[in-house]
Design an enzyme around this catalytic site. Structure first.
Site, PDB file in Angstrom:
ATOM      1  N   ASP A 168       0.861  -1.192   0.000  1.00  0.00           N
ATOM      2  CA  ASP A 168       0.000   0.000   0.000  1.00  0.00           C
ATOM      3  C   ASP A 168       0.892   1.234   0.000  1.00  0.00           C
ATOM      4  OD1 ASP A 168      -1.698   2.119   0.653  1.00  0.00           O
ATOM      5  OD2 ASP A 168      -3.074   0.778   1.725  1.00  0.00           O
ATOM      6  N   HIS A 169       0.779   2.007  -1.042  1.00  0.00           N
ATOM      7  CA  HIS A 169       1.666   3.150  -1.209  1.00  0.00           C
ATOM      8  C   HIS A 169       1.451   4.219  -0.152  1.00  0.00           C
ATOM      9  CE1 HIS A 169       4.796   4.879  -3.488  1.00  0.00           C
ATOM     10  NE2 HIS A 169       4.439   4.405  -4.672  1.00  0.00           N
ATOM     11  N   ARG A 170       0.309   4.144   0.522  1.00  0.00           N
ATOM     12  CA  ARG A 170       0.073   5.145   1.561  1.00  0.00           C
ATOM     13  C   ARG A 170       0.995   4.917   2.760  1.00  0.00           C
ATOM     14  NH1 ARG A 170      -6.261   4.247   2.198  1.00  0.00           N
ATOM     15  NH2 ARG A 170      -5.438   2.123   2.090  1.00  0.00           N
TER      16      ARG A 170
END
Lengths: 310, 323, 444
Positions: free
Chosen positions: C416-418
């Site tokens: 998850d790039h977050r």
């Protein structure tokens, strides 16, 4: 009579053995030493007479002719037992034989006996009810209530007090202000008698015959006190620390079985061989009963829910 | 801390009472010469004399009533009824006199009696000698009913019972006498109406009393294997009843299973569950359930009897049904 | 002679089923024993055979409609036979019948004693309710979160006894929903957008957050409960969690050899699998890469208190579940293997514990047994990532200028790039590779 007394004795000795082996549980109250009472009282009864008794009930059951094997199976908790394995030692029942149960709450059987006798009289029958009770029970309120009712309504009850000197571990003298217990009957206008020779089966039988005659003549209840002795403890768990060996020994000489067989032999009414044959016969019967009990199945879980309601 | 059996703890409490108050006496069937049916008062008669350790005739209504009378006279009797089954013969005296004398006299009378008795089955004593009737008495205003599950509680609750100016039914369990636990050396008492968290947990509250407490604790161990972390609450007294402890627990765990030995139908567990419904409904993540004795007269036969009393497995199964 | 095709009972607890696909159409010839349809139950997809030869005369239930067991769903007739007039069955209501009660088997049920349940109550339990029951505490939590009970019932599949929606169900749903929806009620949300100081050249336009917490997920009608859950969660993930991917090739030669040696010492039922090696490697790598051991939620990036790994388990009926193995950071390889075996078994049997159902934990998904080289996993929210591993394959590789055969395995990170960036992902995957290529590290 000798055979029945020997059967009771052997049945109980072997029960004690199997209690030790873990095949029998709960309470096991032995009747050893008191056999002359059961046999002397029950042998003159008619088939239509009824018996109610207390928790020390094996002797009464066998004297009444209940099936030895079914009695043993009951002790083993098997479905073939006299009460289907649900009652155990203290709760033998055989309605066909007029054996209306061993009852385990002290004094609880007394009003029941009055009710059975009430039904007899109501229906105009001349059969009677024998209600065995111990010396401990006379101090319960139910004793006095029942005596009064039976006397008031002139009901055919033979109150049969087996006085073995102890209510569990408490001597009669320490429990009853009137230790000559049969005198309590006077207060309720009930005819009474104390049979001192409770180890002599002939004496017990004769006293019972007198009582039966009185009752069948329509005179109402009768109170017969029979003096006897419990050779063993109150139950298997009883260490018997409340009585001394020197007071037990004279009673052991008064073993009712020995007294009877000696008397029969002295009067040439039997022979050593015949006594030996009885012993062997009884031994076999009890062995078979034990085998039957061992081989019988336990009740199935479904039987938990049967017999709760009619 | 000493390791005492349940029996030893009760003996210690009784001896304290006898030693601290000359107007305390012990009365009951075979408590003296025989030493008590469960050997709790063994040797007391030799130590304290027949004046104070009194064997009675088999006359429950009579001697329990006598104890109540002596209490009303200001003495501090401890009366033993051999088993709770026999207490039915004295129920009239307990329910009609002991429980009501103070109220009906407008507070003139108090009845500082302790009635010790023994409950429970599991000994193959058949239907008339195996009942758990303490919850019947817990419905009677004016009585107090305490149910110790271990030695430490037995002593602490007995001290409170002896000091209490009201009639207390102190109910023991025949299968607990040999159980052993730590008992503090210093003097302590346990107030009535204070339940104990016998085991902390997060997933379910198992509420029990008397011998069902060790059963519940064993169930909690079984549940550990399922990853279920059970909290076990020991009520310790049924009347007065500490509702706060189990309500707090249910708020935390969101699940409740009540265990008792008496017949499930109409039992005390129903009361506990009603309290949970009233006070913690919005915390429930499933119905509050109960495990009680099977609704039959106790059979003598061993295999049948074993089916009638809750076991750790039965309790664990009931808990699992909530997940 | 016309013969009914009925919805078959495929297990003692099956109450309803759905035709996923009719393989025969009206008018087609049918031979006895031939597969005519695929049936999906809540557990499995099974083939439905024709019991008679003839013509597929009528199809009474279209694909995708749930009907109770025993209903007639089609009709096979002899060629030329008249088609009897048969009514189509009523589709079964959703949420179907409750599962069989699992009361403990101890004493047998009393034969309806006086105090048995009132008839009205029994009847109520047997009638399927229109909507799943929600437990009191689950209702309370929903209300506190501002969600109506109806909304809960429409979106959450109950995993409690009798299909109850429990506290655990609703908390998982609220979490995923929270992660999914840019909830306008959360005050930090506008601040995170940083509208005043965009990076130069960023060029990203921040859209207005949707007014409702609901995102436009389509959960196809008629799906069995487990597929509904999968549909909802995976759609949410793809819609809301920005995935990036990193693939590494791992030389498993030494690891496979070590595994073989270990297994020689173990009973057949205690053997260590390749997947266990991967799980252990991931758990070990997470210890030094804590930023992957987090959950991504609306409230923030929240570290997991323990090292948790979840494993994807295909259930017998074609479903998928990803139960958690909480706190495996310090478990030995053997313990890890035992726990993973136990967890998979119980997942398949539907006997997971509450703290396992949550699915929290960095996910390991393995299709090695299907002989796939590589694949890419979808992250199960709110986890920060997942690793997809293919099978170990003997592959020619170049080593020191020589071509040698090595046991190679491909592993792909979905993250998850977050929470993390590609470079961090690469470092994390390299750590996993380092551990697996020096397998004694698995034993530390």
């Amino acid at each position: 009579m000798l055979r029945t007394m020997k059967l009771i004795r052997r049945f109980e000795e072997r029960s004690a053995e199997h209690y030790g082996r873990g095949n029998i549980g709960g309470f096991l109250h032995l009747y050893i030493g008191e056999e002359a009472v059961a046999v002397g009282v029950i042998s003159p009864l008619r088939d239509d007479d009824k018996i109610v008794t207390h928790y020390r009930d094996h002797g009464h059951a066998l004297a009444r002719g209940m099936d030895t094997a079914a009695c043993m199976a009951e002790l083993f908790g098997k479905s073939t037992g006299v009460s289907g394995g649900k009652g155990g030692s203290m709760h033998f029942f055989d309605v066909e034989k007029g054996f209306m149960g061993g009852h385990a709450i002290v004094g609880g059987q007394l009003p029941l006996a009055v009710g059975l006798a009430f039904a007899n009289r109501y229906r105009g029958e001349d059969s009677l009810v024998v209600c065995f009770l111990g010396d401990g029970a006379v101090n319960e309120g139910e004793f006095h209530e029942s005596m009064n009712l039976a006397s008031l309504w002139k009901l055919p009850v033979l109150f049969l007090l087996e006085n073995n000197g102890f209510g569990m571990g408490t001597r009669v003298e320490r429990a009853s202000a009137q230790p000559i217990i049969h005198r309590l009957a006077d207060r309720h206008n009930v005819r009474s008698h104390r049979e001192e020779n409770g180890q002599d089966v002939f004496a017990v039988r004769q006293a019972t015959l007198d009582a039966i005659e009185y009752i069948r003549d329509g005179n109402g209840p009768y109170f017969l006190e029979v003096m006897t002795y419990r050779f063993r403890g109150h139950s298997m768990a009883d260490p018997i620390e409340y009585r001394q060996q020197h007071e037990v020994e004279p009673w052991l000489d008064l073993d009712p079985i020995k007294l009877l067989s000696d008397r029969l032999l002295e009067n040439n009414l039997t022979t050593e061989d015949e006594v030996g044959a009885i012993d062997e016969d009884v031994e076999n019967e009890v062995n078979e009963a034990i085998q039957f009990a061992l081989d019988s199945p336990f009740p199935t879980p479904d039987e938990l829910y049967t017999d709760i309601y009619a | 801390m000493a390791q005492l059996t349940y029996r030893e703890a009760i003996r210690a409490g009784l001896e304290e009472a006898l030693q601290s108050n000359p107007e305390t006496f012990i009365m009951g069937e075979d408590v003296g010469a025989y030493g008590g049916s469960y050997a709790v008062t063994k040797g007391f008669m030799e130590e304290y004399g027949e004046e104070r350790i009194i064997d009675t005739p088999i006359a429950e209504s009579g001697f329990v009533g006598t104890g109540i009378g002596a209490a009303i006279a200001g003495m501090s009797p401890i009366v033993e009824i051999m088993t709770i089954n026999f207490s039915l013969l004295a129920m009239d005296q307990i329910v009609h006199i002991a429980a009501k004398a103070r109220y009906m006299s407008g507070g003139q009378i108090s009845v500082p009696i302790v009635i010790r008795t023994v409950s429970g089955g599991g000994n193959m004593l058949a239907a008339t000698h195996s009942q758990s009737l303490e919850a019947w008495y817990a419905r009677v205003p004016g009585l107090k009913v305490v149910t110790p599950s271990n030695a430490a509680d037995a002593l602490g609750l007995l001290r409170t019972a002896v000091a209490d100016p009201n009639p207390v039914m102190y109910v023991e369990h025949s299968l607990l006498y040999g159980s052993r636990s730590e008992v503090p050396d210093e003097h302590y008492t346990i107030p009535f109406g204070s339940a104990r968290v016998a085991r902390g947990g997060t997933d379910v509250s198992i509420i029990a009393y008397l011998r069902m407490v060790p059963v519940a604790l064993q169930a909690a161990e079984l549940l550990e294997e399922d990853g279920i972390d059970a909290e076990v609450i020991d009520l310790r007294s049924l009347l007065p009843l500490d509702t706060q402890t189990f309500i707090d627990s249910v708020h935390k765990t969101n699940r409740a299973v009540v265990v008792e030995e008496t017949w499930e139908f109409g039992g005390f567990a129903g009361e506990i569950i009603a309290q949970i419904n009233e006070k913690a409904f919005d915390s429930l993540d499933g119905p509050a359930l109960r495990v009680g004795g099977v609704n039959v007269p106790t059979p003598y036969s061993r295999p049948l009897e074993l089916l009638t009393i809750p076991t750790p497995e039965m309790v664990a199964d009931k808990v699992r049904s909530l997940f | 002679m016309a013969s009914d095709v009925i919805m078959p009972q495929m297990g003692f607890d099956m109450t309803e089923g759905m035709v996923v696909r009719w393989l025969k159409h009206e008018g087609d010839a049918v031979t006895r024993g031939e597969t005519i349809a695929e049936i999906e139950t809540d557990k499995a997809t099974v083939e439905l055979e024709a019991y008679e030869s003839g013509v597929m005369a009528r199809i009474l239930v279209p694909e995708g409609v749930m009907v109770p067991v025993g209903e007639t769903i089609g009709l096979i007739t002899a060629p030329g036979e008249d088609i009897p007039d048969v009514a189509a069955p009523t589709p079964s209501p959703r949420a179907a019948a409750p599962p069989a009660d699992s009361t403990p088997p101890t004493p047998p049920a009393p034969p309806e004693p006086v105090e048995a349940a009132a008839p009205a109550e029994t009847a109520r339990e047997e009638t399927p309710s229109a909507s799943a029951p929600v437990t009191p505490v689950a209702r309370r939590i929903a209300e506190q979160a501002g969600v109506s009970v109806a909304e809960v019932q429409a979106n959450v599949t109950g995993t409690g006894p009798r299909g109850r929606i429990t506290r655990g169900d609703i908390e998982v749903w609220l979490e995923t929903r929270g992660a999914a929806a840019s909830e306008p009620v959360i005050p930090q949300a506008p601040a995170q957008v940083e509208p005043t100081a965009p990076e130069p050249g960023d060029g990203i336009t921040v859209a207005e957050p949707p007014a409702s917490g609901q995102v436009g997920i389509v959960v196809p009608a008629g799906l069995p409960p487990m597929r509904q859950a999968i549909a909802r969660r995976m759609s949410l993930s793809k819609l809301t969690a920005p995935h990036y991917y990193v693939t590494v090739e791992i030389d498993m030669t030494r690891a496979v050899q070590m595994r073989a040696e270990i297994n020689e010492e173990l009973d057949a039922e205690n053997r260590v699998t390749v997947n266990d090696l991967v799980i252990k490697a991931v758990a070990t790598a997470l210890r030094s890469h804590l930023h992957f051991n987090v959950t991504v939620q609306a409230e923030g990036i929240i570290p997991n208190p323990t090292i948790d790994v979840s494993i994807a388990v295909a259930t017998d009926g074609g479903g998928l579940i990803a139960p958690s193995m909480p706190d495996v950071g310090d478990a030995s390889l053997i313990e890890t293997a035992a726990r993973s075996r136990d967890l998979s078994r119980r997942a398949r049997e539907g006997r997971l514990r509450p703290n396992e159902v949550s699915g929290v934990g960095f996910a390991v998904s393995n299709l090695g047994m299907y002989d796939v080289k590589d694949f890419v996993a979808i992250i199960t929210p709110p986890n920060a990532g997942a690793i997809a591993v293919g099978s170990v394959q003997s592959t020619p590789v170049a080593r020191d200028g020589q071509v040698v055969v090595a046991e190679m395995m491909s592993a792909t990170l979905s993250a998850d790039h977050r929470a993390t960036d590609g470079a961090e992902g690469a470092r994390f995957m390299n750590e996993i590779r380092r551990i697996l290529e020096r397998p004694s590290l698995l034993l530390l």
